[in-house]
Design a protein around this motif. Structure first.
Motif, short mmCIF file in Angstrom:
data_model
loop_
_atom_site.label_atom_id
_atom_site.label_comp_id
_atom_site.label_asym_id
_atom_site.label_seq_id
_atom_site.Cartn_x
_atom_site.Cartn_y
_atom_site.Cartn_z
N SER A 53 -0.03 4.27 0.11
CA SER A 53 -0.12 5.26 1.38
C SER A 53 0.43 4.96 2.64
N THR A 93 -2.04 10.50 -2.17
CA THR A 93 -1.94 9.20 -3.05
C THR A 93 -3.18 8.91 -3.34
N SER A 94 -3.59 8.40 -4.73
CA SER A 94 -4.96 8.05 -5.01
C SER A 94 -4.69 7.01 -6.20
N LEU A 95 -6.06 6.38 -6.63
CA LEU A 95 -6.15 5.27 -7.70
C LEU A 95 -6.87 6.03 -8.87
N ALA A 136 -1.48 3.77 -10.06
CA ALA A 136 -1.44 4.57 -8.52
C ALA A 136 -0.68 5.75 -8.65
N ASP A 194 0.88 -1.35 -0.05
CA ASP A 194 0.18 0.05 0.00
C ASP A 194 0.88 1.28 0.00
N SER A 210 -4.66 10.79 1.74
CA SER A 210 -4.30 9.39 1.20
C SER A 210 -5.37 8.64 1.34
N THR A 233 -3.74 2.63 -1.81
CA THR A 233 -3.14 2.63 -3.19
C THR A 233 -2.35 1.38 -3.35
N ALA A 265 -1.09 -0.08 -10.95
CA ALA A 265 -1.65 -0.51 -9.58
C ALA A 265 -1.94 -2.16 -9.42
#
Length: 365
Positions: free
Chosen positions: A218, A281-283, A288, A216, A243, A246, A361
């Motif tokens: 994040s 952080t994001s998807l 990612a 992850d 966050s 991710t 991702a």
């Protein structure tokens, strides 16, 4: 590898062309004999061709006349096939000769040579273009390695020279303050160790040889933030984080080093007072995203590529006690490349830097 000398490709193609022409000629002559001279009566031909019919009348045309004529025809086809095949093969293999010549030049160390084959795109043209692309990348990689080695040697020489100077002063003045000397030597030695570890990390990332697991991103960024919180407080920099989960696949040690370097770079290259750092952080579909922004002095867009070079800090970015060894973003770039990701740096209009990392991702179970 030693190999026995054989026929050249041109000669093999020539013999193939001539052999194929001979077989085709023999089949044609056999068909003429079987279907025309033996099985077709003269009465089947149109009137007006009496002279022609007399020549091909089965009663006037037998094997004793046909076989010598066929042998002469085949001999002519053989000579024509060898000559035409040799010229045709030479024309077709001319680009291959240029590729071979270029390969020998490059093998002798001239990486600046290119084939630059002209003409329509075919298999040999694609081979030449692939060769030019490979040599270009190789030339760029070697030039980058030489530049990196020179910079690394220069950076390593500085602490060694400083240590030597301190020891020489201590030998000349045995009554000097040993505590101060030991403290300065400790600082110089620590910096040399940090530089060596950074070089090893960069080499490890460039090789891409590491175990992969689902992580992850994040959580890695949160761990880096906890590690650098004291540094941020000492420099008066406020950290703002946003966050979500991710998931990515990669090396935990390398990705943690990447997040730590990004956050450390954002903290130390900031405003003297009341600086800020934003982390997110994001998807997005199949990717990612990690973005790190910091306030700071205005950065010219032309100076952005310099920041990714080893031991470079760009205009206005000076070395301080917390600024590291100048490999932070270079290591980040190598880690991102090793994970098949992308790294984009951009200057903020109000001052500071924005770094965006995009990684493939992973699915979390």
């Amino acid at each position: 590898m030693d190999r026995a000398t054989g026929l050249s490709v041109r000669m093999k193609l020539t013999l193939s062309y001539a052999g194929f022409l001979m077989i085709a000629g023999a089949l044609l002559l056999a068909a003429v004999w079987v279907f025309l001279l033996r099985g077709v009566p003269a009465s089947n031909f149109r009137p007006g061709f009496s002279d022609f019919l007399r020549v091909f009348d089965p009663s006037n045309f037998g094997p004793r006349i046909f076989v010598p004529a066929a042998v002469v025809a085949l001999a002519f086809l053989l000579a024509f096939g060898l000559l035409g095949g040799w010229l045709l093969a030479g024309r077709m293999l001319a680009p291959l000769a240029r590729i071979t010549h270029a390969t020998r030049i490059v093998a002798n160390g001239s990486l600046s040579h290119r084939i630059e084959l002209q003409g329509p795109r075919d298999e040999l043209h694609e081979l030449a273009d692939s060769f030019d692309t490979m040599v270009s990348r190789l030339e760029h990689t070697i030039a980058e390695q030489r530049r990196f080695a020179a910079n690394a040697s220069h950076e390593l020489r500085t602490p060694l020279a400083t240590t030597k100077a301190l020891l020489e002063v201590a030998l000349k003045d045995p009554s000097g303050a040993r505590t101060e000397l030991i403290g300065r030597l400790h600082h110089v030695n620590a910096r040399a160790i940090d530089l060596t570890e950074a070089l090893l990390m960069l080499s490890r990332a460039d090789q891409g040889a590491f175990a992969r697991e689902t992580l992850d991103l994040s959580l890695l960024m949160e761990e880096s933030a906890e590690t650098l919180l004291t540094l941020a407080e000492r420099r008066g920099v406020a950290l703002h984080s946003s966050s979500t989960v991710t998931p990515v696949v990669g090396s935990g040690a390398l990705l943690l080093q990447m997040t730590t370097n990004l956050l450390h770079n954002a903290i130390v290259h900031n405003l003297p007072q009341h600086g800020k750092v934003w982390v997110e952080t994001s998807l997005v579909p199949d990717a990612a995203l990690l973005t790190v922004e910091n306030s700071g002095p205005t950065i010219e867009p032309a100076a952005i590529p310099v920041l990714l070079e080893p031991f470079q800090r760009g205009a206005g970015r000076i070395r301080t006690g917390d600024s590291g060894v100048g490999l932070g973003l270079a290591i980040v770039r190598s880690i991102v490349r090793a994970h098949q990701g992308s790294l984009v740096l951009s200057a903020r209009t109000c001052g500071g830097l924005r770094v965006a990392v995009r990684l493939p991702a992973a699915l979390m179970h």
